[in-house]
Design a protein around this motif. Structure first.
Motif, PDB file in Angstrom:
ATOM      1  N   ALA A   1       0.819  -1.205   0.000  1.00 18.84           N
ATOM      2  CA  ALA A   1       0.000   0.000   0.000  1.00 18.84           C
ATOM      3  C   ALA A   1       0.859   1.262   0.000  1.00 18.84           C
ATOM      4  N   PHE A   2       1.887   1.291   0.841  1.00 17.25           N
ATOM      5  CA  PHE A   2       2.691   2.506   0.925  1.00 17.25           C
ATOM      6  C   PHE A   2       3.641   2.655  -0.263  1.00 17.25           C
ATOM      7  N   TYR A   3       4.488   1.666  -0.500  1.00 22.49           N
ATOM      8  CA  TYR A   3       5.521   1.822  -1.528  1.00 22.49           C
ATOM      9  C   TYR A   3       4.934   1.864  -2.937  1.00 22.49           C
TER      10      TYR A   3
ATOM     11  N   MET B   1       3.074   5.170  -3.306  1.00 21.91           N
ATOM     12  CA  MET B   1       4.038   6.231  -3.598  1.00 21.91           C
ATOM     13  C   MET B   1       4.463   6.186  -5.071  1.00 21.91           C
ATOM     14  N   ALA B   2       4.762   4.984  -5.571  1.00 17.72           N
ATOM     15  CA  ALA B   2       5.193   4.848  -6.963  1.00 17.72           C
ATOM     16  C   ALA B   2       4.102   5.307  -7.916  1.00 17.72           C
ATOM     17  N   LEU B   3       2.852   5.003  -7.592  1.00 20.93           N
ATOM     18  CA  LEU B   3       1.749   5.395  -8.461  1.00 20.93           C
ATOM     19  C   LEU B   3       1.622   6.915  -8.530  1.00 20.93           C
ATOM     20  N   VAL B   4       1.717   7.573  -7.390  1.00 16.51           N
ATOM     21  CA  VAL B   4       1.627   9.038  -7.370  1.00 16.51           C
ATOM     22  C   VAL B   4       2.806   9.662  -8.122  1.00 16.51           C
ATOM     23  N   LEU B   5       4.010   9.234  -7.797  1.00 20.41           N
ATOM     24  CA  LEU B   5       5.189   9.849  -8.384  1.00 20.41           C
ATOM     25  C   LEU B   5       5.315   9.556  -9.878  1.00 20.41           C
TER      26      LEU B   5
ATOM     27  N   TRP C   1       8.796   1.982 -10.016  1.00 20.03           N
ATOM     28  CA  TRP C   1       8.028   0.760  -9.792  1.00 20.03           C
ATOM     29  C   TRP C   1       8.930  -0.408  -9.398  1.00 20.03           C
ATOM     30  N   VAL C   2      10.140  -0.452  -9.935  1.00 24.70           N
ATOM     31  CA  VAL C   2      11.071  -1.512  -9.548  1.00 24.70           C
ATOM     32  C   VAL C   2      11.386  -1.401  -8.061  1.00 24.70           C
ATOM     33  N   VAL C   3      11.651  -0.188  -7.590  1.00 31.72           N
ATOM     34  CA  VAL C   3      11.962   0.022  -6.176  1.00 31.72           C
ATOM     35  C   VAL C   3      10.761  -0.334  -5.305  1.00 31.72           C
ATOM     36  N   ALA C   4       9.560   0.089  -5.714  1.00 27.43           N
ATOM     37  CA  ALA C   4       8.351  -0.160  -4.921  1.00 27.43           C
ATOM     38  C   ALA C   4       8.051  -1.648  -4.818  1.00 27.43           C
ATOM     39  N   VAL C   5       8.091  -2.337  -5.946  1.00 34.51           N
ATOM     40  CA  VAL C   5       7.799  -3.776  -5.948  1.00 34.51           C
ATOM     41  C   VAL C   5       8.882  -4.534  -5.188  1.00 34.51           C
TER      42      VAL C   5
END
Length: 204
Positions: free
Chosen positions: A118-120, A123-127, A141-145
């Protein structure tokens, strides 16, 4: 749906404990330290603090509340579903040595994992909506996943959850992000939000 899935894993023998026992038997000091860090990426105090900081930053940067409300909704909706589920689904944690203090909540689902998604990923979706360069969007997205999967693997390695716990945590977090995005982030903009001087430039 989460309640039903919890009832199912309690009623059907899954044989998952063999995975936990195998991981516990292969533990090393290096992996113990690495997964301690990995698990901490989604510790509740950190997620709460990170969400609050990000919400304030989004409000200041974008000069509107939409992105902030979206992130808060994504993070807290998964938390509410997780807490409500653990009241009903009392699944014991794996019968191996726990490398973290076991909270009083059920093993199913993994709250650390759903919060990480939910958080990471939120964040990726917004940025990524503010970044034009495809390489930068992909990197976000690589960092978030990677962060979400690291948390999931760490919780499994440390004996805190079964495979189905972390898998459902991944799904729960993903659904909460998608629902919050559809309801808040992608709803039609109001005239107030699109008024001159309120738009923000994308990052190239």
């Amino acid at each position: 749906m989460t309640f039903g899935a919890g009832e199912l894993v309690l009623s059907v023998p899954t044989g998952e404990e063999a995975v936990n026992k195998s991981l516990a038997a292969e533990r090393t000091d290096w992996w113990n330290t690495a997964t301690d860090f990995g698990s901490s990426l989604s510790d509740t105090p950190y997620i709460v603090a990170f969400t609050a900081i990000a919400a304030i930053a989004f409000r200041l940067a974008f000069r509107r509340w939409r992105e902030s409300v979206f992130l808060i909704a994504a993070v807290w909706s998964q938390s509410l579903v997780f807490l409500a589920t653990t009241v009903v689904i009392e699944r014991n944690r794996p019968d191996v040595e726990h490398l973290d203090p076991a909270p009083p909540t059920s093993s199913f689902p993994s709250g650390h994992t759903s919060a990480a998604v939910a958080f990471y990923c939120g964040m990726a979706l917004v940025l990524s909506t503010r970044v034009r360069h495809p390489v930068l969007r992909a990197a976000l997205w690589v960092v978030a996943v990677a962060a979400a999967l690291t948390v999931a693997a760490s919780r499994l390695y440390r004996g805190m959850h079964f495979v189905t716990d972390v898998m459902w945590g991944l799904l729960l977090g993903t659904v909460c992000v998608l629902v919050a995005a559809r309801a808040i982030l992608y709803r039609p903009a109001t005239s107030r939000e699109t008024a001159p001087g309120r738009e923000t430039a994308s990052v190239t």
